[in-house]
Design a protein around this motif. Structure first.
Motif, PDB file in Angstrom:
ATOM      1  N   ILE A   1       0.878  -1.177   0.000  1.00  0.00           N
ATOM      2  CA  ILE A   1       0.000   0.000   0.000  1.00  0.00           C
ATOM      3  C   ILE A   1       0.913   1.224   0.000  1.00  0.00           C
ATOM      4  O   ILE A   1       1.796   1.347   0.872  1.00  0.00           O
ATOM      5  CB  ILE A   1      -0.920  -0.008   1.241  1.00  0.00           C
ATOM      6  N   THR A   2       0.736   2.125  -0.981  1.00  0.00           N
ATOM      7  CA  THR A   2       1.634   3.283  -1.069  1.00  0.00           C
ATOM      8  C   THR A   2       0.940   4.587  -0.664  1.00  0.00           C
ATOM      9  O   THR A   2       1.611   5.564  -0.325  1.00  0.00           O
ATOM     10  CB  THR A   2       2.201   3.419  -2.498  1.00  0.00           C
ATOM     11  N   ALA A   3      -0.398   4.605  -0.727  1.00  0.00           N
ATOM     12  CA  ALA A   3      -1.133   5.799  -0.288  1.00  0.00           C
ATOM     13  C   ALA A   3      -2.568   5.395   0.013  1.00  0.00           C
ATOM     14  O   ALA A   3      -3.018   4.309  -0.395  1.00  0.00           O
ATOM     15  CB  ALA A   3      -1.109   6.866  -1.379  1.00  0.00           C
ATOM     16  N   ALA A   4      -3.277   6.268   0.725  1.00  0.00           N
ATOM     17  CA  ALA A   4      -4.665   5.945   1.062  1.00  0.00           C
ATOM     18  C   ALA A   4      -5.474   7.220   1.233  1.00  0.00           C
ATOM     19  O   ALA A   4      -4.938   8.248   1.666  1.00  0.00           O
ATOM     20  CB  ALA A   4      -4.715   5.123   2.343  1.00  0.00           C
ATOM     21  N   THR A   5      -6.746   7.134   0.889  1.00  0.00           N
ATOM     22  CA  THR A   5      -7.674   8.230   1.188  1.00  0.00           C
ATOM     23  C   THR A   5      -8.494   7.807   2.402  1.00  0.00           C
ATOM     24  O   THR A   5      -9.125   6.749   2.392  1.00  0.00           O
ATOM     25  CB  THR A   5      -8.602   8.512  -0.015  1.00  0.00           C
ATOM     26  N   MET A   6      -8.430   8.634   3.442  1.00  0.00           N
ATOM     27  CA  MET A   6      -9.062   8.282   4.713  1.00  0.00           C
ATOM     28  C   MET A   6     -10.184   9.275   5.027  1.00  0.00           C
ATOM     29  O   MET A   6     -10.129  10.438   4.635  1.00  0.00           O
ATOM     30  CB  MET A   6      -8.031   8.310   5.852  1.00  0.00           C
ATOM     31  N   LYS A   7     -11.190   8.795   5.776  1.00  0.00           N
ATOM     32  CA  LYS A   7     -12.284   9.680   6.196  1.00  0.00           C
ATOM     33  C   LYS A   7     -11.841  10.541   7.375  1.00  0.00           C
ATOM     34  O   LYS A   7     -11.106  10.057   8.249  1.00  0.00           O
ATOM     35  CB  LYS A   7     -13.465   8.839   6.702  1.00  0.00           C
ATOM     36  N   LEU A   8     -12.321  11.760   7.422  1.00  0.00           N
ATOM     37  CA  LEU A   8     -12.127  12.605   8.611  1.00  0.00           C
ATOM     38  C   LEU A   8     -13.498  12.844   9.247  1.00  0.00           C
ATOM     39  O   LEU A   8     -14.532  12.701   8.596  1.00  0.00           O
ATOM     40  CB  LEU A   8     -11.457  13.921   8.218  1.00  0.00           C
ATOM     41  N   PHE A   9     -13.479  13.236  10.500  1.00  0.00           N
ATOM     42  CA  PHE A   9     -14.720  13.380  11.262  1.00  0.00           C
ATOM     43  C   PHE A   9     -14.740  14.747  11.944  1.00  0.00           C
ATOM     44  O   PHE A   9     -13.722  15.429  12.027  1.00  0.00           O
ATOM     45  CB  PHE A   9     -14.824  12.258  12.311  1.00  0.00           C
ATOM     46  N   HIS A  10     -15.904  15.102  12.491  1.00  0.00           N
ATOM     47  CA  HIS A  10     -15.974  16.348  13.262  1.00  0.00           C
ATOM     48  C   HIS A  10     -15.156  16.173  14.542  1.00  0.00           C
ATOM     49  O   HIS A  10     -15.226  15.120  15.189  1.00  0.00           O
ATOM     50  CB  HIS A  10     -17.423  16.669  13.621  1.00  0.00           C
ATOM     51  N   LEU A  11     -14.431  17.208  14.858  1.00  0.00           N
ATOM     52  CA  LEU A  11     -13.607  17.158  16.076  1.00  0.00           C
ATOM     53  C   LEU A  11     -14.534  17.247  17.290  1.00  0.00           C
ATOM     54  O   LEU A  11     -15.316  18.199  17.386  1.00  0.00           O
ATOM     55  CB  LEU A  11     -12.642  18.347  16.056  1.00  0.00           C
ATOM     56  N   PRO A  12     -14.474  16.278  18.194  1.00  0.00           N
ATOM     57  CA  PRO A  12     -15.317  16.406  19.390  1.00  0.00           C
ATOM     58  C   PRO A  12     -15.015  17.720  20.110  1.00  0.00           C
ATOM     59  O   PRO A  12     -13.864  18.128  20.202  1.00  0.00           O
ATOM     60  CB  PRO A  12     -14.902  15.203  20.244  1.00  0.00           C
ATOM     61  N   GLN A  13     -16.057  18.361  20.607  1.00  0.00           N
ATOM     62  CA  GLN A  13     -15.876  19.681  21.222  1.00  0.00           C
ATOM     63  C   GLN A  13     -15.391  19.560  22.665  1.00  0.00           C
ATOM     64  O   GLN A  13     -14.832  20.491  23.213  1.00  0.00           O
ATOM     65  CB  GLN A  13     -17.193  20.427  21.200  1.00  0.00           C
ATOM     66  N   ALA A  14     -15.666  18.432  23.265  1.00  0.00           N
ATOM     67  CA  ALA A  14     -15.215  18.240  24.648  1.00  0.00           C
ATOM     68  C   ALA A  14     -15.072  16.748  24.886  1.00  0.00           C
ATOM     69  O   ALA A  14     -15.678  15.936  24.192  1.00  0.00           O
ATOM     70  CB  ALA A  14     -16.248  18.814  25.606  1.00  0.00           C
ATOM     71  N   ARG A  15     -14.232  16.436  25.864  1.00  0.00           N
ATOM     72  CA  ARG A  15     -14.074  15.028  26.223  1.00  0.00           C
ATOM     73  C   ARG A  15     -14.163  14.920  27.736  1.00  0.00           C
ATOM     74  O   ARG A  15     -13.637  15.779  28.451  1.00  0.00           O
ATOM     75  CB  ARG A  15     -12.699  14.510  25.813  1.00  0.00           C
ATOM     76  N   SER A  16     -14.797  13.870  28.187  1.00  0.00           N
ATOM     77  CA  SER A  16     -14.823  13.642  29.628  1.00  0.00           C
ATOM     78  C   SER A  16     -14.581  12.155  29.871  1.00  0.00           C
ATOM     79  O   SER A  16     -15.148  11.307  29.171  1.00  0.00           O
ATOM     80  CB  SER A  16     -16.180  14.092  30.181  1.00  0.00           C
ATOM     81  N   ALA A  17     -13.713  11.878  30.849  1.00  0.00           N
ATOM     82  CA  ALA A  17     -13.333  10.473  31.079  1.00  0.00           C
ATOM     83  C   ALA A  17     -13.527  10.104  32.544  1.00  0.00           C
ATOM     84  O   ALA A  17     -13.451  10.962  33.434  1.00  0.00           O
ATOM     85  CB  ALA A  17     -11.877  10.255  30.678  1.00  0.00           C
ATOM     86  N   THR A  18     -13.798   8.825  32.761  1.00  0.00           N
ATOM     87  CA  THR A  18     -13.966   8.352  34.138  1.00  0.00           C
ATOM     88  C   THR A  18     -13.398   6.948  34.287  1.00  0.00           C
ATOM     89  O   THR A  18     -13.390   6.167  33.341  1.00  0.00           O
ATOM     90  CB  THR A  18     -15.467   8.293  34.521  1.00  0.00           C
ATOM     91  N   PHE A  19     -12.917   6.665  35.485  1.00  0.00           N
ATOM     92  CA  PHE A  19     -12.659   5.282  35.889  1.00  0.00           C
ATOM     93  C   PHE A  19     -13.854   4.865  36.724  1.00  0.00           C
ATOM     94  O   PHE A  19     -14.150   5.510  37.737  1.00  0.00           O
ATOM     95  CB  PHE A  19     -11.401   5.202  36.768  1.00  0.00           C
ATOM     96  N   ALA A  20     -14.568   3.819  36.309  1.00  0.00           N
ATOM     97  CA  ALA A  20     -15.735   3.379  37.076  1.00  0.00           C
ATOM     98  C   ALA A  20     -15.555   1.924  37.473  1.00  0.00           C
ATOM     99  O   ALA A  20     -15.208   1.091  36.627  1.00  0.00           O
ATOM    100  CB  ALA A  20     -16.993   3.539  36.239  1.00  0.00           C
ATOM    101  N   ILE A  21     -15.785   1.645  38.747  1.00  0.00           N
ATOM    102  CA  ILE A  21     -15.700   0.248  39.202  1.00  0.00           C
ATOM    103  C   ILE A  21     -17.029  -0.436  38.883  1.00  0.00           C
ATOM    104  O   ILE A  21     -18.101   0.106  39.187  1.00  0.00           O
ATOM    105  CB  ILE A  21     -15.422   0.174  40.724  1.00  0.00           C
TER     106      ILE A  21
END
Ligand SMILES: Cc1cc2nc3c(=O)[nH]c(=O)nc-3n(C[C@H](O)[C@H](O)[C@H](O)COP(=O)(O)OP(=O)(O)OC[C@H]3O[C@@H](n4cnc5c(N)ncnc54)[C@H](O)[C@@H]3O)c2cc1C
Length: 477
Positions: free
Chosen positions: A206-226
């Motif tokens: 594979i020498t090149a590829a056309t890839m999809k782009l997406f909307h940049l998420p406006q915010a991210r929130s993460a959690t560790f949940a038991i």
């Protein structure tokens, strides 16, 4: 051989050819450091035309070719064997962006573009390329396509296959196929793009590829949940998807055994609970269309509130036992750094039998329990680490010996492997979820892949690579 090298020297730029053994060293040893092969030469072409010229000569002289991207394969696919008869074709110098369209939300890049750089280029245009995992600073888009890489965002965006609109590739006889139109609909016969994705360099480069782009998420929130168990975790995932309109970006399973290894080998990471829990999930949500989108603080709070609501409902209904939400971007990043360092941390523990498997989501828990029983009856007190991308049913399942008996796996490892592969098969799972087959899973390919599928793959291989020079000894037994 010397005639082949002489002709190569005439055809390609001198800077593209390495024959010095010490310069070749980094291209012939794999990332885990388990395999060191040998090569006739390493080629570093600058463009597709050079790749084509190299392949024409390799075809003429029947020289085995190992295509290579970032050489981060953990399946033994990216390095040559030790005969010294092969050439490695590294795509590292083919890293240009050929085109980026904000309106079509596509990017066309050469195969040697490093994943993290591609993510950055997209972000600079206000867009998002979602493929993401620990090797992003070294792996390249050609390698990601050749292995159909997954990572932590598959739950929302799919594997590399789902992100790709088209490829350019050079076949073993030097012919160049250009499918880089970027079309989202194209029903003109067999899908050769999909055939090459996941082919691990055994059919073409594979020498090149056309890839999809997406909307940049406006915010991210993460959690560790038991969570109490895996099935409850899946109910939590489904609720989170419903609550956020599908904005769950990652849903990672983290068991006690892994957190104990973090404490032992990577104490710089903070485990956000006073006592190590039996099982938790790292969840990230990333809304793309929050209300009040001009006010970044309001957007952040909105994402965090959504996560709080999900967790509060989860606690009320017994799906969550306790949870910690990242209170700052720094804390969110730290949670991810710990997750993305998993392979390094696990590797530091030494002796282990590792698997990269996938299961239907509703069978993950039953599989884990069955394995505790099957492997546990072979060796007592094994430490089973069922870490993974739970959102898409992928477990990076590692079995460690008991701490007091580090050699306990030595005599039983083949039996344990067989027990795991048998169980995967009986639960309708796959013995290779995202890392590929390389050389490390040829045994499973031979014994557990549907025999008709395997036969057809072998016929396709012979047709597209009649001299069998494309990455021989990889993927197909
Ligand atoms: C720390 C770490 C974390 C990882 N985490 C993940 C993860 O979460 N998910 C995941 O899917 N993988 C993961 N991997 C595995 C690896 O990073 C991926 O398989 C990656 O996609 C390989 O890309 P690469 O450019 O390094 O390819 P390489 O390792 O160079 O090659 C991989 C295979 O693709 C072939 N190949 C490479 N480039 C081309 C090309 N241009 N044309 C044709 N064939 C080619 C090679 O011959 C080889 O068979 C991880 C690896 C590490 C070291």
């Amino acid at each position: 051989m010397s005639e082949f090298i002489r002709k190569l020297e005439n055809e390609i730029d001198a800077s593209s050819l390495i024959t010095d053994k010490s310069e070749m060293a980094k291209y012939i040893t794999d990332w885990p450091g388990k395999i060191t092969g040998d090569a006739l030469a390493v080629l570093r072409p600058r463009n597709t035309s050079e790749v084509s010229k190299i392949m024409l000569l390799a075809y003429e002289f029947e020289i085995p070719v190992v295509p290579q991207g970032g050489n981060t394969s953990v399946a033994g696919g990216s390095v040559p064997d030790d005969t010294g008869n092969s050439i490695v074709i590294s795509l590292e110098r083919m890293n240009k962006v050929r085109d980026i369209s904000v309106s079509a939300m596509t990017i066309t890049v050469e195969a040697g573009c490093i994943l993290e750089k591609l993510q950055q280029i997209a972000e600079d245009k206000g867009l998002f390329f979602p493929l993401n995992f620990g090797a992003k600073g070294s792996c390249m888009i050609g390698g990601n396509l050749a292995t159909n890489a997954g990572g932590q965002n598959v739950v929302r965006y799919g594997n590399t296959r789902e992100l790709c609109l088209g490829v350019e590739a050079v076949f073993s006889d030097g012919r160049v196929m250009n499918l880089l139109s970027g079309l989202r609909k194209d029903n003109t016969g067999y899908d050769l793009r999909d055939l090459l994705i996941g082919s691990e360099g055994t059919l073409a480069i594979i020498t090149a590829a056309t890839m999809k782009l997406f909307h940049l998420p406006q915010a991210r929130s993460a959690t560790f949940a038991i969570i109490p168990d895996i099935d409850t975790g899946l109910e939590l995932l489904n609720r989170a998807q419903a609550h956020t309109g599908g904005a769950v970006e990652a849903f990672e399973l983290i068991p006690r055994v892994f957190l104990e290894l973090v404490k032992k080998h990577a104490p710089q990471f903070h485990i956000p609970f006073p006592q190590i829990p039996e099982l938790c999930v790292l969840i990230e949500i990333a809304p793309t269309n929050p209300q009040n989108s001009n006010n970044s603080e309001a957007i952040d709070n909105n994402a965090k509130e959504q996560l709080e609501n999900i967790l509060e409902d989860g606690i009320n209904d017994g799906l969550v036992l306790d949870a910690v939400i990242a209170s700052s971007e720094g804390q969110r990043r730290e949670m991810w750094e710990m997750r993305e360092s998993a392979l390094e941390i696990i590797t530091k523990e030494g002796n282990r039998i590792g698997f990269d498997i996938s299961l239907p989501l509703n069978k993950v828990q039953a599989f884990v329990k069955e394995m505790e029983f099957r492997a546990g009856s072979l060796v007592e007190n094994l430490r089973m680490c069922h870490m993974g991308h739970l959102g898409d049913g992928n477990l990076h399942y590692a079995i460690f010996p008991p701490e007091e008996d580090p050699d306990a796996l030595i005599l039983k490892s083949e039996e344990i492997k067989k027990a795991v592969y048998d169980a995967i098969s009986s639960f309708d799972g796959s013995f290779s979820a995202e890392h590929g087959i390389g050389t490390s899973k040829l045994f499973a390919m031979n014994n557990y892949k549907d025999p008709v599928a395997l036969d057809i793959m072998q016929q396709i291989k012979v047709k597209l690579d009649p001299k069998m020079i494309m990455n021989p000894g990889k993927l197909l037994p």
